[in-house]
Each structure stands twice: as structure tokens, then as C-alpha cells.
Design a protein around this motif. Structure first.
Motif, short mmCIF file in Angstrom:
data_model
loop_
_atom_site.label_atom_id
_atom_site.label_comp_id
_atom_site.label_asym_id
_atom_site.label_seq_id
_atom_site.Cartn_x
_atom_site.Cartn_y
_atom_site.Cartn_z
N ILE A 163 0.84 -1.31 -0.19
CA ILE A 163 -0.09 -0.04 -0.04
C ILE A 163 0.77 1.40 -0.02
O ILE A 163 0.63 2.18 -0.65
CB ILE A 163 -0.75 0.03 1.21
CG1 ILE A 163 -1.89 -1.11 1.07
CG2 ILE A 163 -1.77 1.32 1.33
CD1 ILE A 163 -2.65 -1.49 2.15
N ALA A 164 1.72 1.04 0.81
CA ALA A 164 2.91 2.27 0.94
C ALA A 164 3.50 2.47 -0.42
O ALA A 164 3.76 3.71 -1.06
CB ALA A 164 3.89 2.10 1.98
N GLY A 165 3.80 1.37 -1.20
CA GLY A 165 4.60 1.63 -2.41
C GLY A 165 3.49 2.10 -3.57
O GLY A 165 3.81 2.82 -4.38
N ALA A 166 2.17 1.85 -3.53
CA ALA A 166 1.12 2.11 -4.56
C ALA A 166 0.69 3.76 -4.19
O ALA A 166 0.55 4.37 -5.12
CB ALA A 166 -0.21 1.51 -4.00
N ILE A 167 1.09 4.21 -3.13
CA ILE A 167 1.20 5.75 -2.79
C ILE A 167 2.36 6.38 -3.24
O ILE A 167 2.13 7.35 -4.08
CB ILE A 167 0.90 6.23 -1.26
CG1 ILE A 167 -0.66 5.56 -1.14
CG2 ILE A 167 0.81 7.48 -1.26
CD1 ILE A 167 -0.70 5.55 0.69
N ALA A 168 3.48 5.72 -2.91
CA ALA A 168 4.74 6.25 -3.34
C ALA A 168 4.95 6.62 -4.98
O ALA A 168 5.53 7.51 -5.48
CB ALA A 168 5.83 5.51 -2.75
N VAL A 169 4.47 5.41 -5.66
CA VAL A 169 4.76 5.70 -7.17
C VAL A 169 4.07 6.88 -7.71
O VAL A 169 4.50 7.30 -8.66
CB VAL A 169 4.00 4.34 -7.78
CG1 VAL A 169 2.55 4.38 -7.71
CG2 VAL A 169 4.37 4.38 -9.30
N GLY A 190 -2.26 2.62 -8.36
CA GLY A 190 -2.21 2.78 -7.00
C GLY A 190 -3.64 2.56 -6.19
O GLY A 190 -3.74 1.58 -5.40
N ILE A 191 -4.66 2.85 -6.80
CA ILE A 191 -6.11 2.98 -6.30
C ILE A 191 -6.33 1.37 -6.40
O ILE A 191 -6.96 0.95 -5.53
CB ILE A 191 -7.04 3.90 -6.99
CG1 ILE A 191 -6.67 5.45 -6.91
CG2 ILE A 191 -8.46 3.57 -6.78
CD1 ILE A 191 -7.64 6.42 -7.56
N TYR A 192 -6.15 0.76 -7.48
CA TYR A 192 -6.54 -0.67 -8.04
C TYR A 192 -5.78 -1.45 -6.71
O TYR A 192 -6.28 -2.39 -6.23
CB TYR A 192 -6.11 -0.81 -9.16
CG TYR A 192 -6.66 -2.15 -9.69
CD1 TYR A 192 -8.11 -2.60 -9.67
CD2 TYR A 192 -5.95 -3.11 -10.11
CE1 TYR A 192 -8.68 -3.70 -10.08
CE2 TYR A 192 -6.46 -4.63 -10.51
CZ TYR A 192 -7.79 -4.73 -10.55
OH TYR A 192 -8.39 -5.91 -10.74
N VAL A 193 -4.43 -1.22 -6.57
CA VAL A 193 -3.86 -2.01 -5.79
C VAL A 193 -4.36 -2.03 -4.20
O VAL A 193 -4.46 -3.08 -3.72
CB VAL A 193 -2.33 -1.75 -5.72
CG1 VAL A 193 -1.34 -2.47 -4.63
CG2 VAL A 193 -1.44 -2.32 -7.15
N ILE A 194 -4.59 -0.78 -4.03
CA ILE A 194 -5.17 -0.51 -2.50
C ILE A 194 -6.51 -1.17 -2.40
O ILE A 194 -6.77 -1.84 -1.41
CB ILE A 194 -4.95 1.07 -2.28
CG1 ILE A 194 -3.78 1.63 -2.22
CG2 ILE A 194 -6.07 1.36 -0.80
CD1 ILE A 194 -3.71 3.04 -2.17
N TRP A 195 -7.27 -1.13 -3.60
CA TRP A 195 -8.59 -1.66 -3.34
C TRP A 195 -8.58 -3.02 -3.36
O TRP A 195 -9.36 -3.76 -2.46
CB TRP A 195 -9.47 -1.20 -4.59
CG TRP A 195 -10.89 -1.97 -4.79
CD1 TRP A 195 -11.93 -1.31 -4.18
CD2 TRP A 195 -11.07 -2.98 -5.31
NE1 TRP A 195 -12.91 -2.18 -4.42
CE2 TRP A 195 -12.48 -3.19 -5.35
CE3 TRP A 195 -10.56 -3.88 -6.40
CZ2 TRP A 195 -13.12 -4.16 -5.87
CZ3 TRP A 195 -11.25 -4.99 -7.20
CH2 TRP A 195 -12.62 -4.95 -6.75
#
Length: 219
Positions: A163-169, A190-195
Motif C-alpha cells: 500500500i505504501a508503494g502504491a502511494i509512493a509511485v 495505485g487505487i486498484y492495488v489499494i482496493w
């Protein structure tokens, strides 16, 4: 123009089909005779393979998931390199390249998480997202991996690190002034990975999300 849409559509389809190859599922079937979707977190990704099948299988699945995303993007890049001659430019206009790369990237990660071969189930698209980032911009990929690694080192929880990586990208895409299609891809991915990690987020909130080496508690 019709040729442009046809070739673009074929490349997107190839990316989805490659992404759909169920590496984690096959590892579970071949090595332990299990349906990995019924074990652990239910994901076919490398983390669940690590928990349910073993370290070697997890490494192989991780590399496979990376390659499933890397290959279709390299195919797009290769085609653009090949058709750079002016006589071939009308087939796939050069200003389409970054948009097509982003579309193919989305198809690859969607294939991984919604596999055609597994009744549209699959993994959480972390490794496949990293694979496309390595082709889009290695610096963005390395920065994202660094954030993932720091969180993993500190908290030892893969989902939180993902999740941190999805935001950082998204931050790295903006900081390195990447093309608009790449930024939009990063936002979508990023949104898809978090979802896809929404059940992990629930466990993180409850304090029941397992760290590396721990078994997932069945609720």
C-alpha cells in the motif's frame, strides 16, 4: 487509423492474456495439489504462495508475475522502435506510444488480478505493477521498491508495504515529470492495488494482519 486501432487492440489483448497466466495457482496445483485460492488470503500472488507453498515457489511466481507484465510492454517499445521509419509512422503514430504503453500496462495488471483462466480471480497486482514500472521508468520502479523495502523492514507486513508503494509511485511519477499517461496509470494502479488489499486493510485496522513468517488467522 483503423490499422492503428487494430494493432493497439491486439497489443492490449496480448497483455491481458499474458497477465492472466496463473503462475501462483499453477504452483499450488503442481507442487502441493491445492487450489491456492482456497488457502491463506485466497490470492494467487507470491505472498500467499510463500505462506502456503514455500520460498522457492514464491520466488519463481514473483519472477513470473514480473515477466508477464514486462514482456507486453517491451513488445510495444520494440514495435515503436521498429516502425520509427516515416513510411510506417501512420500505422501507429508516435504520439500514441505513451498512451498505448499505459493501456497495455493496465491490461497486464488487470489480467493478473482477474485471470481469464481462473474465472476472473487472481492476485493483487503488486508484482505486475512493478514489472510495468521497470519498463516505463526504472527510477520510478526503484524508488517504489525502496519505499516498499523500508516499510517491510520496519513493519514486516507485506500488505502495508504494498500500500505504501502504491502511494509512493504517484509521488515519484510527479517528481520525475513523467508523461501524463504514465501519471494516470500510476493513479489507476495505485487505487486498484489499494482496493485489492481492502481485506488486508480491515485486518491491519483490527491488528490481525500477519507479518512475514506468520500464518494468516482464519476468521
Amino acid at each position: 487509423m483503423s490499422s492503428s486501432f487494430l494493432i493497439s487492440g491486439l497489443l492490449i489483448l496480448v497483455a491481458y492474456l499474458l497477465g492472466s497466466i496463473p503462475s501462483g495457482y499453477l504452483a499450488g496445483r503442481w507442487l502441493k495439489g491445492i487450489d491456492i485460492r482456497e488457502e491463506g488470503s485466497g490470492s494467487t500472488g507470491a505472498t500467499n504462495v510463500l505462506r502456503t507453498v514455500g520460498k522457492t515457489a514464491a520466488v519463481v511466481v514473483l519472477l513470473s508475475d514480473l515477466l508477464k507484465a514486462i514482456v507486453p510492454l517491451l513488445l510495444v517499445k520494440g514495435i515503436y522502435a521498429f516502425i520509427s521509419a516515416p513510411i510506417l509512422e501512420p500505422i501507429l503514430p508516435g504520439n500514441w506510444e505513451s498512451w498505448l504503453v499505459a493501456a497495455v500496462a493496465i491490461a497486464a495488471i488487470f489480467g493478473h488480478s482477474k485471470s481469464l483462466f481462473l474465472n476472473f480471480t487472481g492476485g493483487k497486482s503488486v508484482a505486475s505493477s512493478l514489472g510495468v514500472l521497470l519498463v516505463m521508468n526504472p527510477l520510478v520502479a526503484l524508488g517504489t521498491v525502496a519505499v516498499f523495502g523500508i516499510f517491510l523492514l520496519v513493519f514486516r507486513i507485506v500488505s502495508l508495504s504494498s500500500i505504501a508503494g502504491a502511494i509512493a509511485v504517484n509521488i515519484f511519477m510527479i517528481a520525475l515529470a513523467q508523461p501524463l499517461p504514465y501519471k494516470l496509470f500510476a493513479l489507476f494502479a495505485g487505487i486498484y492495488v489499494i482496493w485489492r488489499h481492502r481485506t488486508n486493510i480491515e485486518r491491519l485496522w483490527k491488528g490481525t494482519e500477519p507479518a512475514i513468517g506468520e500464518k494468516l488467522q482464519q476468521e
